[in-house]
Motif scaffolding. Structure first.
Motif, PDB file in Angstrom:
ATOM      1  N   MET A   1      62.746  35.319  41.030  1.00  0.00           N
ATOM      2  CA  MET A   1      61.788  35.505  41.663  1.00  0.00           C
ATOM      3  C   MET A   1      59.821  35.691  40.637  1.00  0.00           C
ATOM      4  O   MET A   1      60.311  36.031  40.851  1.00  0.00           O
ATOM      5  N   ARG A   2      59.553  34.913  41.808  1.00  0.00           N
ATOM      6  CA  ARG A   2      57.575  34.936  40.292  1.00  0.00           C
ATOM      7  C   ARG A   2      56.983  34.803  41.842  1.00  0.00           C
ATOM      8  O   ARG A   2      56.392  34.427  42.449  1.00  0.00           O
ATOM      9  N   ARG A   3      55.890  35.956  41.868  1.00  0.00           N
ATOM     10  CA  ARG A   3      54.356  36.647  41.825  1.00  0.00           C
ATOM     11  C   ARG A   3      53.831  35.879  41.573  1.00  0.00           C
ATOM     12  O   ARG A   3      53.101  35.737  40.533  1.00  0.00           O
ATOM     13  N   ILE A   4      52.799  35.295  42.343  1.00  0.00           N
ATOM     14  CA  ILE A   4      51.420  34.773  42.327  1.00  0.00           C
ATOM     15  C   ILE A   4      49.979  35.317  42.834  1.00  0.00           C
ATOM     16  O   ILE A   4      49.833  36.023  43.858  1.00  0.00           O
ATOM     17  N   SER A   5      49.247  35.036  41.550  1.00  0.00           N
ATOM     18  CA  SER A   5      47.824  36.048  42.425  1.00  0.00           C
ATOM     19  C   SER A   5      46.622  35.223  42.277  1.00  0.00           C
ATOM     20  O   SER A   5      47.180  33.642  41.089  1.00  0.00           O
ATOM     21  N   TRP A  25      61.392  27.856  47.935  1.00  0.00           N
ATOM     22  CA  TRP A  25      60.308  27.915  49.328  1.00  0.00           C
ATOM     23  C   TRP A  25      58.862  29.351  48.522  1.00  0.00           C
ATOM     24  O   TRP A  25      59.142  29.573  46.965  1.00  0.00           O
ATOM     25  N   CYS A  26      57.772  28.702  49.214  1.00  0.00           N
ATOM     26  CA  CYS A  26      56.823  29.261  48.364  1.00  0.00           C
ATOM     27  C   CYS A  26      56.445  30.400  50.035  1.00  0.00           C
ATOM     28  O   CYS A  26      55.441  29.175  50.724  1.00  0.00           O
ATOM     29  N   PHE A  27      55.603  31.382  49.618  1.00  0.00           N
ATOM     30  CA  PHE A  27      55.148  32.183  50.685  1.00  0.00           C
ATOM     31  C   PHE A  27      54.166  32.270  50.284  1.00  0.00           C
ATOM     32  O   PHE A  27      54.021  33.196  49.163  1.00  0.00           O
ATOM     33  N   VAL A  28      52.303  32.105  50.962  1.00  0.00           N
ATOM     34  CA  VAL A  28      51.750  32.497  50.626  1.00  0.00           C
ATOM     35  C   VAL A  28      50.802  32.988  51.384  1.00  0.00           C
ATOM     36  O   VAL A  28      50.979  33.677  53.030  1.00  0.00           O
ATOM     37  N   ALA A  61      49.696  24.834  44.014  1.00  0.00           N
ATOM     38  CA  ALA A  61      49.721  24.229  42.241  1.00  0.00           C
ATOM     39  C   ALA A  61      50.043  25.102  41.556  1.00  0.00           C
ATOM     40  O   ALA A  61      51.161  24.567  40.847  1.00  0.00           O
ATOM     41  N   ASP A  62      49.349  26.323  41.428  1.00  0.00           N
ATOM     42  CA  ASP A  62      49.676  27.064  39.996  1.00  0.00           C
ATOM     43  C   ASP A  62      51.342  27.612  40.582  1.00  0.00           C
ATOM     44  O   ASP A  62      52.206  27.441  39.414  1.00  0.00           O
ATOM     45  N   ALA A  63      51.925  27.422  41.791  1.00  0.00           N
ATOM     46  CA  ALA A  63      53.550  27.953  42.138  1.00  0.00           C
ATOM     47  C   ALA A  63      54.107  26.816  41.610  1.00  0.00           C
ATOM     48  O   ALA A  63      55.236  25.933  42.088  1.00  0.00           O
TER      49      ALA A  63
END
Length: 124
Positions: A1-5, A25-28, A61-63
């Motif tokens: 799992m990856r977390r993005i700030s 999946w990407c959950f924003v 895009a970062d994800a």
């Protein structure tokens, strides 16, 4: 799992990530209209929606995702009367994508916030 700030101070203050990626999946998280570089909020709901989508697009895009990967969106507005104002922005960003969508009228955590947008993306 990856977390993005996104660099929003709210993320640290309230203990959340702008996005979480798990597999395809990407959950924003719900994203409001702040310009996080200036920490300024435009007054108009359409400008707030535009900023929210811009932040969402950058985070996706970062994800490694694009706006065309969005499969679900939830819009929260503080007043149903704002829908007409934001509709052209929603159509511009999501008109070709056509994700499943929900619109809710509810209060947000700061009085200057009029719109919050949350998306889920799936990369196939």
């Amino acid at each position: 799992m990856r977390r993005i700030s996104s660099g929003s101070p709210f993320e640290a203050e309230l203990g959340y990530s702008r996005a979480v990626v798990k597999g395809p999946w990407c959950f924003v998280s719900g994203t409001t209209g702040y310009d996080y570089a200036a920490m300024a909020m435009p007054e108009g709901a359409a400008d707030q929606a535009e900023n929210a989508f811009s932040t969402i697009a950058t985070v996706l895009a970062d994800a490694g995702f694009g706006m065309s990967d969005v499969v679900r969106v939830q819009y929260t507005v503080t007043d149903a009367a704002l829908v007409g104002e934001i509709a052209p922005v929603l159509a511009r960003w999501m008109g070709e994508v056509r994700p499943a969508a929900t619109m809710v009228v509810a209060g947000l955590i700061r009085p200057e916030m009029k719109v919050e947008i949350e998306v889920t993306a799936l990369r196939e």
